[in-house]
Design an enzyme around this catalytic site. Structure first.
Site: not given
Ligand code: DGJ
Length: 715
Positions: A507, A442
């Protein structure tokens, strides 16, 4: 007649560069395939003499440089302490295998530019890259260096790029091309949610399946520029390259700067044609993801930071019971990480939660028949961490300026070898000690004052150092897959794709938003790299509630997974989810190796098909209720109109009721329906009334002659 030219040929496209009598390379064509070209009319013989212009005609070189007599944008801007800022190059060309290299040399100004251009005949994708060498005796300050410059015909009239933000990636942005420069710049230090380095230019009348489309993407995970300028002859010059911060590149004598690759393709078959070229090219360039793509459960939205070993083992057991094949432990597992304010940098398991480390959980996962994956964010550090307390000087910063946090974190200075050594050691130990098959890598913030230890801008070096770290981890642990995530889809590009196996697309797993995000993603990247998960309802980020069938139907074409706690589902929903997982497993080979088509029926219905002309799956997504009593038909333009197709319904969604749905759809769900390709392609399969935010999945295969299926015309 021109004495020299090169003709780069793909299956459906051609690119032609002429070399004038003085050796100047001039783009003459990039577009439809030309077949055999035996000669090219000389640019200088065919160009009219421009009034009130330079007395000596200047051919529009493929490597335009400032001050060379052209007035459009240049591929390179540089100077040597305010001098040597105008270039008067001599040109040469070299051929090496399939690569043509255009060389511009200016001995007086002291530089040499080499632009390599390669057409992949199998995919129709051109790869362009430029290298600049300082051949002078003093430092050369580089302001701009394009990876390439490509010509667009005057009929290229609209440019479609993407904008957005976290968590709304791939929002289409369409602009008419005209005399104003079209320019998109990204200065966030990584690929970005709002300005990804990719765009498509549409010819007059071009659409999804037909018409001329030129499409390009920069293989780079940092700052970048894309621009289109109208030139004096009505053509348009498309350029892309890295955006350089002031003072970022200062080449010492003999030093070189190499740009990222720019991938560009032309298709006469609309956006889908260009997308197919890119799917093939990305698959050919990048490591092949292991097929079949396993069903994931990622823990983020299921538990967030609420980690508890026994509970996670229970969650894993529940996931395995549904058919999940990989369990990915997201953020929250490492030392001090109880929320997003602390812990980044301290990459060892939190002993308060994982008393024996992560091995018991990883082994439990493996015993349940799944592989184990782990979340990391190596480039970051929280000020509240042991790492930062020990090494406050390890972050990107500038002397005298406050360090700006974002999501409570700072960015480690990867240009320092001690930082990358530390990160490699941590990752290497985790991967050596634990049975980890997968890393979710990430990057949750943009770079601001990204100065290195010498107070110079470090954006570019940071990206390159991260690439090296990824390459080193991959080389040491070749079996481990890596997912590129940056607060969802903030680092989706063909550069990071060379060293990762999957993207976390967004997301946002609200199926309605996700369908649009995935449609944009699929213009440039293939579905086997597209992380696509079923989330909870209501969706955590939008608050919208959607049926499991809609959520699963939207996730199914990608690399499928779950982003929820399945223990929270009712027995009925778990039963249904198991069926969706089984459906994904039965179709994933076809979904992930075939071609992709995307289309609009109108009336709030979109469709997406995967496969080929003989065997396909089509997903039909209805977003709103139909405004018609008889909804418009679904046409599938990619089919062969000499064949008969046998259709059947695949999805385990709510069955149609006789008398309420068209007879043909009842036939589809009970058995099969035969329908001619010509009809399906041009007139179409009538659609039933569907509820808002629902999906229908239909399989089609070429029917044998003398078929036994039921023959219908769709209504
Ligand atoms: C942002 C990612 O997009 C999420 O999926 C999750 O991994 C969080 N980071 C964790 O901090």
């Amino acid at each position: 007649m021109a004495t020299r030219f090169i003709h780069l040929q793909g299956r459906t496209s051609s690119a032609v560069i002429e070399f004038t009598a003085q050796g100047v390379p001039v783009w003459r064509h990039w577009g439809a395939r030309l077949g055999a070209v035996t000669s090219v009319p000389d640019w200088e013989d065919t160009a009219p003499v421009a009034d009130f212009s330079l007395d000596k005609t200047v051919a529009p070189s493929a490597l335009p440089l400032f001050g060379d007599g052209q007035f459009g944008p240049a591929v390179c801007l540089a100077h040597r302490a305010g001098k040597d800022w105008v270039f008067a190059p001599d040109f040469q060309v070299q051929h090496w295998g399939a690569t043509t290299t255009l060389i511009a040399t200016d001995a007086k100004a002291g530089l040499e530019l080499r632009q390599s251009i390669e057409m992949d005949a199998k995919t129709d994708v051109l790869t362009l890259r430029t290298t600049l060498r300082n051949t002078g005796y003093a430092v050369l300050d580089v302001v701009w260096l394009a990876s390439g410059a490509l010509p667009l015909a005057p009929r290229a009239s609209r440019v479609e790029s993407f904008t957005g933000r976290y968590p709304r990636e791939f929002v289409p942005d369409v602009q008419a091309l005209g005399s104003a420069t079209w320019r998109r710049e990204n200065r966030r230090g990584l690929t970005s949610h709002d300005t990804p380095p990719l765009a498509s230019v549409l010819g007059t009348g071009a659409g999804q399946h037909s018409g001329e489309v030129w499409s390009a993407q920069l293989a780079w995970s940092g700052n970048h520029v894309q621009s289109i300028d109208l030139l004096e002859d009505g053509t348009q010059l498309w350029m892309a390259g890295e955006w350089l911060a002031p003072g970022e590149v200062r080449l010492a004598p003999g030093g070189t700067l190499e740009t990222p690759d720019w991938l560009a393709t032309y298709s006469p078959n609309g956006r889908d044609g260009a997308a197919r070229n890119f799917h093939a090219a990305v698959r050919a360039r990048s490591p092949a993801p292991v097929l079949p793509r396993p069903v994931h459960l990622n823990t983020w939205e299921g538990v967030y930071f609420d980690h508890n070993e026994a509970d996670l083992i229970d969650l894993a057991r529940s996931a395995a019971g549904l058919g999940v094949e990989r369990f990915v432990l997201d953020d929250g597992w490492f030392s001090g990480r109880r929320n997003d304010r602390a812990g980044l940098g301290d990459w060892w398991p939190d002993s308060n939660i994982y008393a024996e480390g992560l091995a018991p959980l990883a082994e439990a996962v493996i015993q349940l028949g799944m592989s184990f994956g782990l979340w990391i964010e190596p480039e970051m550090v929280n000020p509240d961490s042991d790492l930062y307390r020990a090494h406050p000087d390890w972050v990107l910063s500038l002397p005298g300026l406050d360090k700006r946090t974002a999501r409570n974190q700072l960015v480690l200075d990867l240009t320092r070898p001690d930082v990358t050594e530390y990160l490699f050691e941590r990752l290497d130990s985790l991967l050596a000690e634990l049975p980890i098959a997968y890393l979710k890598w990430d990057h949750n913030r943009a770079l601001t004052q990204a100065g290195d230890g010498s107070a110079r801008p470090a954006y570019r070096q940071q990206v390159l150092a991260n690439y090296r770290l990824l390459d080193r981890v991959r080389a040491a642990h070749p079996g481990v897959e890596i997912e590129a995530c940056a607060a969802g889809g903030g680092r989706i590009d063909a550069g990071i794709a060379l060293r990762t196996d999957r993207f976390w697309t967004s997301d946002n797993i609200d199926a309605r938003d996700r369908a649009q995000i995935q449609r944009g993603f699929l213009q440039f990247f293939p579905p086997d790299r597209m992380g696509a998960h079923v989330g909870a309802s209501p969706a955590h980020l939008t608050g919208r509630s959607q049926s499991l069938a809609f959520r699963a139907g939207v996730a199914l074409p990608g690399h499928f997974g779950l982003e929820l706690d399945p223990r929270q589902l009712s027995a009925d929903l778990r039963y249904e989810l198991r069926k969706w997982i089984a459906l994904y497993k039965s179709q994933r080979d076809r979904l992930h190796t075939g071609d992709v088509w995307r289309g609009d029926v109108g009336d709030s219905v979109h469709w997406q098909a995967h496969g080929d002309e003989r065997e396909f799956i089509v997903f039909v997504y209805r977003l709103e209720l139909s405004r018609y009593a008889y909804p418009p038909a679904l046409q599938l333009p990619f089919l062969d109109d000499t064949r008969v197709y046998r259709l059947s319904r695949l999805d385990p969604g709510a069955p149609f009721q006789r008398g309420q749905a068209p007879e043909a759809h009842c036939a589809l769900q009970e058995g099969t329906l035969d329908i001619s390709g010509a009809w399906l392609k041009t007139v179409g399969l009538a659609l039933p009334q569907m509820k808002a935010e629902t999906c229908l999945i239909i399989e089609g295969t070429v029917a044998e002659v003398g078929s036994t299926g039921r023959v219908g015309e769709g209504r």
